[in-house]
Design a protein around this motif. Structure first.
Motif, PDB file in Angstrom:
ATOM      1  N   VAL A 100      58.410  36.296  -2.957  1.00 22.62           N
ATOM      2  CA  VAL A 100      58.147  35.200  -1.975  1.00 22.62           C
ATOM      3  C   VAL A 100      58.152  35.677  -0.814  1.00 22.62           C
ATOM      4  N   GLU A 101      58.989  36.414  -0.481  1.00 23.33           N
ATOM      5  CA  GLU A 101      59.298  37.057   0.851  1.00 23.33           C
ATOM      6  C   GLU A 101      58.078  37.837   1.582  1.00 23.33           C
ATOM      7  N   GLY A 102      57.491  38.325   0.582  1.00 23.13           N
ATOM      8  CA  GLY A 102      56.093  39.265   0.938  1.00 23.13           C
ATOM      9  C   GLY A 102      54.759  38.272   1.103  1.00 23.13           C
ATOM     10  N   VAL A 103      54.622  37.087   1.061  1.00 15.86           N
ATOM     11  CA  VAL A 103      53.334  36.466   1.050  1.00 15.86           C
ATOM     12  C   VAL A 103      52.815  36.587   2.264  1.00 15.86           C
ATOM     13  N   ASP A 104      51.454  36.925   2.497  1.00 15.53           N
ATOM     14  CA  ASP A 104      50.744  36.917   3.568  1.00 15.53           C
ATOM     15  C   ASP A 104      49.369  36.104   3.525  1.00 15.53           C
ATOM     16  N   ALA A 105      49.148  35.480   4.758  1.00 16.92           N
ATOM     17  CA  ALA A 105      47.934  34.496   4.696  1.00 16.92           C
ATOM     18  C   ALA A 105      47.109  34.747   5.806  1.00 16.92           C
ATOM     19  N   ALA A 106      45.886  34.749   5.588  1.00 12.99           N
ATOM     20  CA  ALA A 106      44.636  35.125   6.562  1.00 12.99           C
ATOM     21  C   ALA A 106      43.706  34.088   6.443  1.00 12.99           C
ATOM     22  N   TYR A 107      43.089  33.636   7.290  1.00 15.61           N
ATOM     23  CA  TYR A 107      41.865  32.619   7.468  1.00 15.61           C
ATOM     24  C   TYR A 107      40.538  33.154   8.203  1.00 15.61           C
ATOM     25  N   SER A 108      39.659  33.164   7.411  1.00 14.88           N
ATOM     26  CA  SER A 108      38.431  33.903   8.075  1.00 14.88           C
ATOM     27  C   SER A 108      37.138  33.205   7.477  1.00 14.88           C
ATOM     28  N   ASP A 109      36.155  32.816   8.195  1.00 17.27           N
ATOM     29  CA  ASP A 109      34.924  32.044   7.997  1.00 17.27           C
ATOM     30  C   ASP A 109      35.144  31.062   6.757  1.00 17.27           C
ATOM     31  N   GLY A 110      36.106  30.313   6.837  1.00 21.16           N
ATOM     32  CA  GLY A 110      36.240  28.997   6.146  1.00 21.16           C
ATOM     33  C   GLY A 110      36.898  29.425   4.799  1.00 21.16           C
ATOM     34  N   VAL A 111      37.634  30.649   4.666  1.00 21.72           N
ATOM     35  CA  VAL A 111      38.336  30.900   3.627  1.00 21.72           C
ATOM     36  C   VAL A 111      39.725  31.388   3.804  1.00 21.72           C
ATOM     37  N   LEU A 112      40.870  30.727   3.478  1.00 21.02           N
ATOM     38  CA  LEU A 112      42.163  31.311   3.447  1.00 21.02           C
ATOM     39  C   LEU A 112      42.270  32.160   2.164  1.00 21.02           C
ATOM     40  N   THR A 113      43.040  33.402   2.532  1.00 20.91           N
ATOM     41  CA  THR A 113      43.145  34.313   1.638  1.00 20.91           C
ATOM     42  C   THR A 113      44.830  34.272   1.612  1.00 20.91           C
ATOM     43  N   LEU A 114      45.432  34.445   0.678  1.00 19.78           N
ATOM     44  CA  LEU A 114      46.794  34.519   0.424  1.00 19.78           C
ATOM     45  C   LEU A 114      46.878  35.598  -0.546  1.00 19.78           C
ATOM     46  N   THR A 115      47.978  36.684  -0.220  1.00 19.82           N
ATOM     47  CA  THR A 115      48.219  37.716  -0.801  1.00 19.82           C
ATOM     48  C   THR A 115      49.485  37.667  -1.176  1.00 19.82           C
ATOM     49  N   LEU A 116      49.880  37.541  -2.588  1.00 23.57           N
ATOM     50  CA  LEU A 116      51.408  37.464  -3.112  1.00 23.57           C
ATOM     51  C   LEU A 116      51.410  38.824  -3.846  1.00 23.57           C
ATOM     52  N   PRO A 117      52.557  39.601  -3.216  1.00 21.86           N
ATOM     53  CA  PRO A 117      52.868  40.921  -3.668  1.00 21.86           C
ATOM     54  C   PRO A 117      53.699  40.639  -5.078  1.00 21.86           C
ATOM     55  N   LEU A 118      53.591  41.659  -6.042  1.00 22.61           N
ATOM     56  CA  LEU A 118      54.449  41.532  -7.051  1.00 22.61           C
ATOM     57  C   LEU A 118      55.942  42.132  -6.760  1.00 22.61           C
ATOM     58  N   ALA A 119      57.052  41.359  -7.136  1.00 21.29           N
ATOM     59  CA  ALA A 119      58.280  41.612  -6.842  1.00 21.29           C
ATOM     60  C   ALA A 119      58.535  43.155  -7.408  1.00 21.29           C
ATOM     61  N   GLU A 120      59.470  43.937  -6.726  1.00 21.82           N
ATOM     62  CA  GLU A 120      59.855  45.273  -6.947  1.00 21.82           C
ATOM     63  C   GLU A 120      60.052  45.441  -8.485  1.00 21.82           C
ATOM     64  N   GLU A 121      60.872  44.757  -8.921  1.00 19.44           N
ATOM     65  CA  GLU A 121      61.287  44.749 -10.350  1.00 19.44           C
ATOM     66  C   GLU A 121      60.296  44.325 -11.315  1.00 19.44           C
ATOM     67  N   ALA A 122      59.110  43.781 -10.980  1.00 27.73           N
ATOM     68  CA  ALA A 122      58.112  43.626 -11.821  1.00 27.73           C
ATOM     69  C   ALA A 122      56.883  44.608 -11.817  1.00 27.73           C
ATOM     70  N   ARG A 123      56.914  45.483 -10.874  1.00 29.37           N
ATOM     71  CA  ARG A 123      56.187  46.703 -10.848  1.00 29.37           C
ATOM     72  C   ARG A 123      56.107  47.692 -11.722  1.00 29.37           C
ATOM     73  N   PRO A 124      55.048  47.932 -12.568  1.00 27.09           N
ATOM     74  CA  PRO A 124      55.132  49.089 -13.663  1.00 27.09           C
ATOM     75  C   PRO A 124      55.487  50.539 -12.907  1.00 27.09           C
ATOM     76  N   ARG A 125      56.388  50.952 -13.824  1.00 25.35           N
ATOM     77  CA  ARG A 125      56.831  52.331 -13.150  1.00 25.35           C
ATOM     78  C   ARG A 125      56.953  53.425 -14.144  1.00 25.35           C
ATOM     79  N   LYS A 126      56.771  54.586 -13.771  1.00 22.20           N
ATOM     80  CA  LYS A 126      56.869  55.630 -14.745  1.00 22.20           C
ATOM     81  C   LYS A 126      58.457  56.031 -14.879  1.00 22.20           C
ATOM     82  N   ILE A 127      58.816  56.293 -16.341  1.00 24.70           N
ATOM     83  CA  ILE A 127      60.090  56.633 -16.382  1.00 24.70           C
ATOM     84  C   ILE A 127      60.190  58.131 -16.874  1.00 24.70           C
TER      85      ILE A 127
END
Length: 155
Positions: A100-127
């Protein structure tokens, strides 16, 4: 002359009329998808001034508010008025996997784009799998020597 009445005729006529009317669409249509390690929401807000858009997150609920102003002309006689005006709101409940700390918002041509990153602990990683080597220690006359045991042998 005998007139036959069809009890469903009036119902069919009524349904036909009702189906020709355009249903009211959601004033805030949205596409939501996952792209790599982030979620993206694209919200249509045509005719909305960027300064009227408010995006906030509270208790993992993301709220989008925007306002489309009405025409102020008093001498206007409306012939058709289908575009919604006023304040619109849309809420999304964010799962634990969204940063929730990394949510980003941009507005262009009548469209609001929100980018909601996965939390670090939820990202897939190779062990990485470490290979354990068997070793034995031999002490002779105060000296210590480490030898690798042959494969399959154990102490």
């Amino acid at each position: 002359m005998i007139l036959r009445t069809d009890p469903f005729r009036e119902l069919d006529r009524w349904l036909d009329t009702a189906m020709r009317q355009v249903p009211a669409a959601s004033p805030v249509p949205m596409d939501l998808y996952r792209q790599g390690d982030r979620f993206v929401a694209r919200i249509d807000l045509p005719g909305v001034r960027p300064e009227s858009i408010d995006v906030d997150v509270e208790d993992r609920t993301l709220t989008i508010r925007a306002e489309r102003a009405t025409m102020a002309d008093e001498d206007v006689q409306w012939l058709s008025r289908e575009r919604p005006v006023g304040t619109f709101a849309r809420q999304l409940t964010l799962g634990q996997h969204v940063d929730v700390e990394g949510v980003d918002a941009a507005y262009s041509d009548g469209v609001l784009t929100l980018t909601l990153p996965l939390a670090e602990e939820a990202r897939p990683r190779k062990i990485a799998v470490a290979r354990e080597e068997s070793h034995r220690t031999i002490e002779q006359g105060g000296h210590r020597t480490i030898e690798q045991e042959p494969s399959g042998a154990s102490s």
